[in-house]
Design an enzyme around this catalytic site. Sequence first.
Site, PDB file in Angstrom:
ATOM      1  N   ASP A 371       0.853  -1.188   0.000  1.00  0.00           N
ATOM      2  CA  ASP A 371       0.000   0.000   0.000  1.00  0.00           C
ATOM      3  C   ASP A 371       0.892   1.242   0.000  1.00  0.00           C
ATOM      4  OD1 ASP A 371      -2.350   1.436   0.055  1.00  0.00           O
ATOM      5  OD2 ASP A 371      -2.771   1.079   2.173  1.00  0.00           O
ATOM      6  N   GLU A 374       2.648   4.853  -4.221  1.00  0.00           N
ATOM      7  CA  GLU A 374       2.625   5.713  -5.419  1.00  0.00           C
ATOM      8  C   GLU A 374       3.953   6.435  -5.692  1.00  0.00           C
ATOM      9  OE1 GLU A 374      -1.057   4.470  -4.104  1.00  0.00           O
ATOM     10  OE2 GLU A 374       0.246   5.825  -2.967  1.00  0.00           O
ATOM     11  N   ASP A 447      -9.134   4.034  -2.180  1.00  0.00           N
ATOM     12  CA  ASP A 447      -9.935   4.515  -1.056  1.00  0.00           C
ATOM     13  C   ASP A 447     -11.282   5.063  -1.518  1.00  0.00           C
ATOM     14  OD1 ASP A 447      -7.794   3.806   0.490  1.00  0.00           O
ATOM     15  OD2 ASP A 447      -7.034   5.842   0.748  1.00  0.00           O
TER      16      ASP A 447
END
Length: 728
Positions: A371, A374, A447
């Site tokens: 997670d 990015e 999300d």
Amino acid sequence: WKLVDLYPSSFGRLRVEKQTKDSVTFSWSFGRYQLRVWHSPFRLEILCEQEVMLNNQGTECTLNFILRATCCAPSGPSSIGADLCLHGFRHVYGLPQHADNLQLRDTRDGEPYRLYNLDVFAYPLYSRLGLYGSVPLMVAHKPDRTLGVFWLNASETFINIQYSDHQVTFVSVLRADPQTDVHWLSESGMIDCMVLLGPSPQQLFAQYAQLTGYQALPPLFALGYHQCRWNYIDEADVKSVDAGFDRHSIPYDVIWLDIEHTDGKRYFTWDPVHFPEPAKLQQHLEKKNRKLVIISDPHIKVDPSWSLYCEARDRGHFVKDREGQIFKGSCWPGESSYLDFSSSATRAWYSRCFGLDKYKGSTPSLFVWNDMNEPSVFSGPELTMPKDAVHCGAWEHRDLHNLYGFYQHMATVEGLITRSGGLERPFVLSRSFFAGSQRLGAVWTGDNVANWEYLKISVPMVLSLSLAGIAFCGADVGGFIQDPEPELLVRWYQAAALQPFFRGHSANVTNRREPWLFGDEVTAAIRTVIHQRYSLLPYWYTLFHQAHTSALPPLRLVLLNFPSFYVGGALLACPVTEPGIQEIKVLLPGSDEIWYDIHSALVYKGGRTLSLPVTLDTVSLDDNFTIPARWLGSLQISRKFPNCNLLSPQGTADGELYLDDGHSFRYRDRKVFCLRRFSMLSGRLLCRPASEEGTFDCNTVIQSVTILGVKSKPSAVIVHASGKEIWH
């Protein structure tokens, strides 16, 4: 002129058709295709049977007006771009990830599509801004041809699209054929643009897979239901949730732990108070053939007393800032440094961290979730890493930003494979991705929010990912943020069960959301849909075998019939995505086809719009193929498959079933698998090998055969095996 022949077997060798001082014309496939190239000014055309399919309108190298003032490239502002014209096309798709329509919109009335991986909490809907991952693949489609443009660039990229019939004018009326103009603009790098000629969607998918890789074949458990929350509090909480599924007869295969399972958000550790015996917890789950997934993010807590941080620092595994010092940013642990996954040495080191000898408390039944990759930097511009950060080989972050999460995903996958001695298939979910991530594992849509609009947008988001080669994808059931009402939760389970990756997940500020907490009616509806998912697991697994070997995605578009979509070639799905719906309308494709309701077995002719009543436990599925299914039970116990044959108007049906051990690479390395073809023709149902390769001994049996569409009652049923009659 230097050309690389990528597909010699499909298209034949290129030959020079014509050459002048200004241009050269190449041809292939017995002259059907031609490529004309002019060198000054540079221009090209691709033709099929003398008709132009694609040309460029000039290539630019200009000042980049999109550069942020917070970063300064050492060689000054720059960009590379190209203008392409797609002749005869009025529909283009792809370019995930965006929370937007399935068909890409004309951008002249707003922002271009942006490909720039960012951590976007509760992302805006119907937006062209970048989200967690980027795949620079655009697919154009018309009835007789599918064409792809793959723009291989990992820097920030913008794409403008203009459809010729966006506004009807006198000029557009006079123009006989539609066209779509596409402008690509990237901040750095070079022009590395590949045109995929198709001409069919299946051929285009295969061509793209030859460039970027085929979908990894997941372990079978990964296609079951996953239960996740930020965060399950402790080992007792995990065991209680696990027991709850058994108590309510709801099958599931994986339970997940978020960041709170660690010791102070130090990855590869366990909270000594709440998770003091992690190995025993995994063994408790493994007794039921269930797995545990833990989170592992790319940021490392700055802690000179932590051996893993010191080892990464001393061996040079962190990204540097523009001054040559270790880059520091803020994330969940507070001040953090970020591993430089662009370095093969760093990836190898990180992979070794997953070894059972190094990752204390881990077992072979532990799998991983990447997670915040990015990468997410709370203190950075747009919550990400500054573009002037420096990676291995003196590459600036701006040059490879969209690859950062891909490289962590790669290192994690390699770590799990190495952990097993190269024998076991890994399962790794990644939030960030790039072209080629499909060969590593699964991704999801990030999300999302618990409302009906996010449920609705999940369908085009997942279909866009599938179209771009990333087949193992899904959206968090119920929405990560806020609390869903019971009807929304049920509808989300029904929609998500028709997506490849099937996980319930929620944030720590939401109410608990286990399936049995909303009353008996809701529990029963969720139980039904999860059972149906498990009943179709042989079908899903066969679809992933097809994706792994031929690049056919499990989810397939029904163009001009959205939001309906195909699950494989057999099931037509139309999820309910609005509240209070009592009836839905479904356009059944194919005027010469017949369709069967998967629940009632009612038969319908294709080529018409069907109105179907809807109740809370309705899942809209119709089929027209041979479906390998299975009776309910846990994934690990049941090996008894009913086989459902659905006859066409001609009285025929066929389909495939793929089987292997469900967890190892023996199917690949030792050809230990079974691929069977079922065919119904002239009143005979045949089951025979569909491949000359593969042997797999198992106790799987076909428990029953259901044949729909028989026009008259048979006088006798005779079963033959190995040429002998065994039942009459």
